[in-house]
Design a protein around this motif. Structure first.
Motif, PDB file in Angstrom:
ATOM      1  N   LYS A  72       0.819  -1.219   0.000  1.00  0.00           N
ATOM      2  CA  LYS A  72       0.000   0.000   0.000  1.00  0.00           C
ATOM      3  C   LYS A  72       0.850   1.265   0.000  1.00  0.00           C
ATOM      4  O   LYS A  72       0.370   2.327  -0.391  1.00  0.00           O
ATOM      5  CB  LYS A  72      -0.942  -0.001   1.202  1.00  0.00           C
ATOM      6  CG  LYS A  72      -2.077  -0.981   1.064  1.00  0.00           C
ATOM      7  CD  LYS A  72      -3.005  -0.917   2.248  1.00  0.00           C
ATOM      8  CE  LYS A  72      -4.178  -1.860   2.068  1.00  0.00           C
ATOM      9  NZ  LYS A  72      -5.126  -1.787   3.177  1.00  0.00           N
ATOM     10  N   LEU A  73       2.100   1.170   0.425  1.00  0.00           N
ATOM     11  CA  LEU A  73       2.993   2.336   0.435  1.00  0.00           C
ATOM     12  C   LEU A  73       3.682   2.588  -0.908  1.00  0.00           C
ATOM     13  O   LEU A  73       4.232   3.659  -1.120  1.00  0.00           O
ATOM     14  CB  LEU A  73       4.079   2.162   1.500  1.00  0.00           C
ATOM     15  CG  LEU A  73       3.686   2.388   2.946  1.00  0.00           C
ATOM     16  CD1 LEU A  73       4.862   2.106   3.858  1.00  0.00           C
ATOM     17  CD2 LEU A  73       3.196   3.809   3.168  1.00  0.00           C
ATOM     18  N   LEU A  74       3.667   1.612  -1.807  1.00  0.00           N
ATOM     19  CA  LEU A  74       4.396   1.770  -3.066  1.00  0.00           C
ATOM     20  C   LEU A  74       4.023   3.037  -3.835  1.00  0.00           C
ATOM     21  O   LEU A  74       4.918   3.736  -4.319  1.00  0.00           O
ATOM     22  CB  LEU A  74       4.241   0.526  -3.942  1.00  0.00           C
ATOM     23  CG  LEU A  74       4.897  -0.756  -3.410  1.00  0.00           C
ATOM     24  CD1 LEU A  74       4.694  -1.905  -4.395  1.00  0.00           C
ATOM     25  CD2 LEU A  74       6.368  -0.554  -3.111  1.00  0.00           C
ATOM     26  N   PRO A  75       2.721   3.385  -3.950  1.00  0.00           N
ATOM     27  CA  PRO A  75       2.413   4.644  -4.655  1.00  0.00           C
ATOM     28  C   PRO A  75       3.009   5.869  -3.963  1.00  0.00           C
ATOM     29  O   PRO A  75       3.540   6.772  -4.625  1.00  0.00           O
ATOM     30  CB  PRO A  75       0.884   4.697  -4.640  1.00  0.00           C
ATOM     31  CG  PRO A  75       0.454   3.277  -4.494  1.00  0.00           C
ATOM     32  CD  PRO A  75       1.507   2.640  -3.622  1.00  0.00           C
ATOM     33  N   GLU A  76       2.967   5.892  -2.629  1.00  0.00           N
ATOM     34  CA  GLU A  76       3.536   7.030  -1.896  1.00  0.00           C
ATOM     35  C   GLU A  76       5.064   7.073  -2.038  1.00  0.00           C
ATOM     36  O   GLU A  76       5.651   8.140  -2.161  1.00  0.00           O
ATOM     37  CB  GLU A  76       3.151   6.955  -0.413  1.00  0.00           C
ATOM     38  CG  GLU A  76       3.558   8.182   0.374  1.00  0.00           C
ATOM     39  CD  GLU A  76       3.089   8.150   1.820  1.00  0.00           C
ATOM     40  OE1 GLU A  76       3.482   9.077   2.552  1.00  0.00           O
ATOM     41  OE2 GLU A  76       2.357   7.222   2.213  1.00  0.00           O
ATOM     42  N   LEU A  77       5.677   5.909  -2.039  1.00  0.00           N
ATOM     43  CA  LEU A  77       7.133   5.852  -2.228  1.00  0.00           C
ATOM     44  C   LEU A  77       7.528   6.344  -3.617  1.00  0.00           C
ATOM     45  O   LEU A  77       8.606   6.901  -3.799  1.00  0.00           O
ATOM     46  CB  LEU A  77       7.648   4.426  -2.017  1.00  0.00           C
ATOM     47  CG  LEU A  77       7.497   3.848  -0.618  1.00  0.00           C
ATOM     48  CD1 LEU A  77       7.916   2.387  -0.605  1.00  0.00           C
ATOM     49  CD2 LEU A  77       8.296   4.645   0.398  1.00  0.00           C
ATOM     50  N   SER A  78       6.659   6.148  -4.590  1.00  0.00           N
ATOM     51  CA  SER A  78       6.935   6.577  -5.971  1.00  0.00           C
ATOM     52  C   SER A  78       6.772   8.084  -6.160  1.00  0.00           C
ATOM     53  O   SER A  78       7.333   8.651  -7.101  1.00  0.00           O
ATOM     54  CB  SER A  78       5.997   5.856  -6.944  1.00  0.00           C
ATOM     55  OG  SER A  78       6.285   4.488  -6.989  1.00  0.00           O
ATOM     56  N   GLU A  79       6.007   8.735  -5.285  1.00  0.00           N
ATOM     57  CA  GLU A  79       5.671  10.160  -5.459  1.00  0.00           C
ATOM     58  C   GLU A  79       6.888  11.066  -5.550  1.00  0.00           C
ATOM     59  O   GLU A  79       6.932  11.972  -6.355  1.00  0.00           O
ATOM     60  CB  GLU A  79       4.799  10.649  -4.297  1.00  0.00           C
ATOM     61  CG  GLU A  79       3.356  10.301  -4.423  1.00  0.00           C
ATOM     62  CD  GLU A  79       2.553  10.787  -3.227  1.00  0.00           C
ATOM     63  OE1 GLU A  79       3.060  11.608  -2.428  1.00  0.00           O
ATOM     64  OE2 GLU A  79       1.417  10.341  -3.092  1.00  0.00           O
ATOM     65  N   ASN A  80       7.836  10.884  -4.687  1.00  0.00           N
ATOM     66  CA  ASN A  80       8.989  11.779  -4.624  1.00  0.00           C
ATOM     67  C   ASN A  80      10.270  10.989  -4.870  1.00  0.00           C
ATOM     68  O   ASN A  80      11.259  11.164  -4.189  1.00  0.00           O
ATOM     69  CB  ASN A  80       9.030  12.476  -3.257  1.00  0.00           C
ATOM     70  CG  ASN A  80       9.977  13.658  -3.237  1.00  0.00           C
ATOM     71  OD1 ASN A  80      10.334  14.208  -4.279  1.00  0.00           O
ATOM     72  ND2 ASN A  80      10.402  14.049  -2.066  1.00  0.00           N
ATOM     73  N   LEU A  81      10.230  10.129  -5.853  1.00  0.00           N
ATOM     74  CA  LEU A  81      11.349   9.238  -6.130  1.00  0.00           C
ATOM     75  C   LEU A  81      12.307   9.885  -7.119  1.00  0.00           C
ATOM     76  O   LEU A  81      12.347   9.561  -8.292  1.00  0.00           O
ATOM     77  CB  LEU A  81      10.837   7.889  -6.652  1.00  0.00           C
ATOM     78  CG  LEU A  81      11.830   6.743  -6.658  1.00  0.00           C
ATOM     79  CD1 LEU A  81      12.404   6.512  -5.260  1.00  0.00           C
ATOM     80  CD2 LEU A  81      11.165   5.477  -7.146  1.00  0.00           C
ATOM     81  N   THR A  82      13.084  10.845  -6.615  1.00  0.00           N
ATOM     82  CA  THR A  82      14.115  11.457  -7.441  1.00  0.00           C
ATOM     83  C   THR A  82      15.286  10.483  -7.534  1.00  0.00           C
ATOM     84  O   THR A  82      15.356   9.507  -6.786  1.00  0.00           O
ATOM     85  CB  THR A  82      14.615  12.775  -6.822  1.00  0.00           C
ATOM     86  OG1 THR A  82      15.214  12.488  -5.553  1.00  0.00           O
ATOM     87  CG2 THR A  82      13.491  13.777  -6.653  1.00  0.00           C
ATOM     88  N   GLU A  83      16.180  10.753  -8.428  1.00  0.00           N
ATOM     89  CA  GLU A  83      17.340   9.882  -8.576  1.00  0.00           C
ATOM     90  C   GLU A  83      18.136   9.787  -7.275  1.00  0.00           C
ATOM     91  O   GLU A  83      18.541   8.705  -6.844  1.00  0.00           O
ATOM     92  CB  GLU A  83      18.222  10.391  -9.714  1.00  0.00           C
ATOM     93  CG  GLU A  83      19.332   9.443 -10.070  1.00  0.00           C
ATOM     94  CD  GLU A  83      20.068   9.900 -11.318  1.00  0.00           C
ATOM     95  OE1 GLU A  83      20.734  10.955 -11.270  1.00  0.00           O
ATOM     96  OE2 GLU A  83      19.971   9.199 -12.342  1.00  0.00           O
TER      97      GLU A  83
END
Length: 101
Positions: A72-83
Motif C-alpha cells: 500500500k505504500l508503493l504509490p507514496e514511495l513513488s511520489e517523490n522518487l528522485t534519482e
C-alpha cells in the motif's frame, strides 16, 4: 517514474516514508522485503525515462509477495522518487541488510 531533477519539494522522501512506517532503522521490514525493494528500485531506475512506478515494477516481479502494509505504500514511495532519493534508499536498505547479516 524517477524524477531526474534535484528539486526539493515539501513531500517526504521515500526513505522518510519507510522510516515512519517501519521504524527509524527499518527493523519492521524483513530482509527479504528489503531485497525486494532494492529490486523494484532497480527496475524503476532502469526505466527512468518512462512513466514507470514501483507498482509497475512489482507487477512484473514473478511470484513475489510483500506485506500488504508495504504494498500500500508503493504509490507514496513513488511520489517523490528522485534519482538521489532512489540512491539514498538503496544505500540505506543495503546498510540494514549488512547489519542483519
Amino acid at each position: 517514474m524517477v524524477d531526474l531533477s534535484d528539486s526539493k519539494g515539501s513531500r517526504k522522501s521515500p526513505l522518510e516514508v519507510l522510516k515512519e512506517n517501519f521504524g527509524q532503522s527499518l527493523r519492521g521490514l524483513s530482509k527479504r522485503d528489503k531485497f525486494t525493494l532494492i529490486v523494484l528500485l532497480g527496475q524503476v531506475a532502469r526505466y527512468s525515462d518512462e512513466n514507470y512506478s514501483l507498482i509497475d515494477a512489482y507487477r512484473e516481479l514473478p511470484g513475489e509477495n510483500i506485506p500488504e502494509r508495504l504494498f500500500k505504500l508503493l504509490p507514496e514511495l513513488s511520489e517523490n522518487l528522485t534519482e538521489i532519493n532512489l540512491l539514498n534508499l538503496c544505500q540505506k536498505l543495503i546498510e540494514n541488510i549488512k547489519k542483519e547479516s
